[in-house]
Design an enzyme around this catalytic site. Sequence first.
Site, mmCIF file in Angstrom:
data_model
loop_
_atom_site.group_PDB
_atom_site.id
_atom_site.type_symbol
_atom_site.label_atom_id
_atom_site.label_comp_id
_atom_site.label_asym_id
_atom_site.label_seq_id
_atom_site.Cartn_x
_atom_site.Cartn_y
_atom_site.Cartn_z
ATOM 1 N N ASP A 119 0.851 -1.184 0.000
ATOM 2 C CA ASP A 119 0.000 0.000 0.000
ATOM 3 C C ASP A 119 0.887 1.234 0.000
ATOM 4 O O ASP A 119 2.027 1.192 0.468
ATOM 5 C CB ASP A 119 -0.904 0.016 1.237
ATOM 6 C CG ASP A 119 -2.069 -0.959 1.130
ATOM 7 O OD1 ASP A 119 -2.479 -1.275 0.006
ATOM 8 O OD2 ASP A 119 -2.579 -1.385 2.180
ATOM 9 N N ASP A 136 -6.974 -1.447 -4.638
ATOM 10 C CA ASP A 136 -8.082 -1.171 -3.719
ATOM 11 C C ASP A 136 -9.104 -0.235 -4.361
ATOM 12 O O ASP A 136 -10.313 -0.436 -4.242
ATOM 13 C CB ASP A 136 -7.560 -0.547 -2.426
ATOM 14 C CG ASP A 136 -6.607 -1.448 -1.664
ATOM 15 O OD1 ASP A 136 -6.698 -2.684 -1.816
ATOM 16 O OD2 ASP A 136 -5.764 -0.916 -0.926
#
EC number: 3.4.23.36
Length: 160
Positions: A119, A136
Site C-alpha cells: 500500500d 483497492d
Amino acid sequence: MTDFFKSSNFKIALLKFCLFFVGILAADQAIKAVFLDGFHFEGEFISLILTFNKGVAFSMFAFLGENLKFIQIVIILGLLTYLFYEKKLFLNHAVEFGILAGAGFSNIIDRFIHGGVVDYVFWHKWFEFAVFNFADVMIDFAVVTLIIRMMFDKNLKGKK
C-alpha cells in the site's frame, strides 16, 4: 451448455474479462514496483509511502496471518465458479468482474511475494485514513459500478 461457451457473446465477454484482468493486475504491479524501488512523497494532504498491510481494509483480519491469502484465493475462486454457473451475470458484467478479479489477485500476489499487500497512498489531512493502493481503488470502482448497473438494469426491466 457447451453451445454457450462456443457462442460469440461468451467469447467477447471472456475477452473483455481477460483484458481487464490482465490490464489491472499489470498496472497495479507496475505502480507498486515504483514504491518498492524507493519512491516516496510527503505532502500536506496526501503522502505516498510504502507500507505492507498484513490484513484487509483497515488491517482487519491481520490476526489470520498467512492463512488470509489462502482464504482470499478461495473467495475469488468461489466468485469465478459462481460466474461459471450464472452465465447471464458474467455476460452483462464481464468488465467489472475482470477489474475485480485482476485487482484482487494483484493484492494476493503481494501477500505471497512481500508478506503483505503493498500500500502507498496515505491521506492524513484533518484525519488519518487507511493507506491504500490502486488495486483497492479498482475493487471499490468495480463494486460500485456493478451495483449501479444492476440497479439501473432492474429499473429498466421494471418500466417495461
